[in-house]
Design an enzyme around this catalytic site. Sequence first.
Site, PDB file in Angstrom:
ATOM      1  N   LYS A 197       0.812  -1.214   0.000  1.00 60.07           N
ATOM      2  CA  LYS A 197       0.000   0.000   0.000  1.00 60.07           C
ATOM      3  C   LYS A 197       0.850   1.270   0.000  1.00 60.07           C
ATOM      4  O   LYS A 197       0.371   2.334  -0.365  1.00 60.07           O
ATOM      5  CB  LYS A 197      -0.938  -0.023   1.193  1.00 60.07           C
TER       6      LYS A 197
HETATM    7  C1  PLP Z   1      -4.252  -4.712   1.080  1.00 59.03           C
HETATM    8  C2  PLP Z   1      -3.487  -5.952   0.947  1.00 59.03           C
HETATM    9  C3  PLP Z   1      -3.872  -6.963   0.055  1.00 59.03           C
HETATM   10  C4  PLP Z   1      -5.141  -6.876  -0.763  1.00 59.03           C
HETATM   11  O1  PLP Z   1      -5.094  -5.856  -1.735  1.00 59.03           O
HETATM   12  P1  PLP Z   1      -6.450  -5.305  -2.384  1.00 59.03           P
HETATM   13  O2  PLP Z   1      -6.041  -4.157  -3.216  1.00 59.03           O
HETATM   14  O3  PLP Z   1      -7.303  -4.888  -1.221  1.00 59.03           O
HETATM   15  O4  PLP Z   1      -7.054  -6.422  -3.141  1.00 59.03           O
HETATM   16  C5  PLP Z   1      -3.077  -8.085  -0.036  1.00 59.03           C
HETATM   17  N1  PLP Z   1      -1.974  -8.220   0.714  1.00 59.03           N
HETATM   18  C6  PLP Z   1      -1.570  -7.280   1.573  1.00 59.03           C
HETATM   19  C7  PLP Z   1      -0.353  -7.508   2.386  1.00 59.03           C
HETATM   20  C8  PLP Z   1      -2.302  -6.104   1.722  1.00 59.03           C
HETATM   21  O5  PLP Z   1      -1.899  -5.174   2.576  1.00 59.03           O
END
Ligand code: PLP
Length: 493
Positions: A110
């Site tokens: 993120k």
């Molecule tokens: C947020 C997240 C996901 C999922 O991503 P999306 O965009 O919500 O599908 C997968 N793995 C990790 C470690 C995350 O932080």
Amino acid sequence: MVFYSTRSRDNTASSAEAVLKGIAPDGGLYTPLDFDRMQIDVAGLLSKSAVEISAQVIGKILDDFEPDRMRALIEAAYAGKFETEDLTPLTKVGDDFVLELFRGPTSAFKDVALSVLPRLIVAARQELGVKDEIVILTATSGDTGKAALEGFHDVEGTRIIVFYPDGGVSDVQKAQMVTQAGGNVGVCAVRGNFDDAQTGVKNIFADDEANHWAAAAGARLSSANSINIGRLAPQVAYYFKAYCDLVLHGEIRLGDSVNFIVPTGNFGDILAGEFARRMGLPVAKLVCASNANNVLTDFINTGVYDRRRAFFKTASPSMDILVSSNLERYLFLASGGDFDLVAKLMEQLRAEGVYTAPEALMNTMRDSFWAGCADDERALDAIGRVWRAHEYLMDTHTAVGWAVMEDFKAREDNGWVNVVLSTASPYKFSRDVLSAISDEKPETGFGAMDRLHALSGVRVPRQLAELRDRAARFDDCVDKADMLDYVKRALNA
Ligand SMILES: *Cc1c(COP(=O)(O)O)cnc(C)c1O
């Protein structure tokens, strides 16, 4: 570029407006339809740096910002924050590839988007001459919260409040959030799961009274969740970057297709892959990997989206989601911009907890997507096997992707190269990762971090190692019905 609300043709926005508002007034998600105007010449990217690729890709989607300004913005957003100039390095593991998206300040993918979003919001605010303070409300399943806090803390003209499910995040994730520094930040637990927290935040955005109250207080509510198009755009860039790296390393030839396997929760990361495809990247299949909360696997395979099911707390908590918000954007794209259809399906989901998508739409989806799921046992098993075979350490989310990739290759090998998106550092989920490669299971996440390091020799990200010495600043916990009150109290304080 026009951004449409997915739910009615009357709520359009420019890119700056879409970034600033986060979500449309009718509850829809701002989405562009004119991908002809967003085509990217992949050959032209090969000689470019990660920052340049990012600026070009984001600039195509969010076209209100001048290219020079966008470039400066992206440069500043990433400067000194990531472990490598590459931002998102690609690693070969056996015959396959892992795209490491976790080399940023909070060790989760993120960071790629949330380093950029605050600056996009500040730029959009200037562009539109808005004076109000922008108040970011965010629900997190663990990783978004910290990445958003890290991106927004002490950014002028903004404030951020993060809600996380009480008991629903790992102890390292919780420590990351409740120790957050900054004068404009707030962190609060919600009694409930992630969907409760996310619904609570969405309800506040849709609540006229809350918006009027905010306006009177000189504030404007917005979102850092992947419902904000400013979150999605920066994620599109790393698909292009990974493709360029494959070409540059001689692994594929320009024009070849590639499969991307994406550990999925809210459907944001994988939707960015669909954007990349529609912008001209040769993507074969986007493989949607779910954990035991496999509502998306069932949807893609049957056409029925049914959230009326047990919710599992798994070893990949950032994917413990039953209502994947960004799927709404995909329904909109795949139906050619059918507002009425999307509004109807979303209303059915809200009222009845289930909807069935038209067969034609599902056929379109299955041309581009393949879906599978792996429970904790299979994910942990994959971590152990990959570690023993390749000395490569995956986190629990990435491992879901890896296990589903194995299914995909066994059932539908299309011959193209496979890239698994790695979404977190193994040290964010040390206890489970350690248990996957040894018989040990220490009491605390930090104890496990030490042991994992001793056994694997893989470097611990500095910002995680330092966490244990930092004091907690926040210990609030509210019922989901009291989230708005919490926001009001925080803003009046
Ligand atoms: C947020 C997240 C996901 C999922 O991503 P999306 O965009 O919500 O599908 C997968 N793995 C990790 C470690 C995350 O932080």
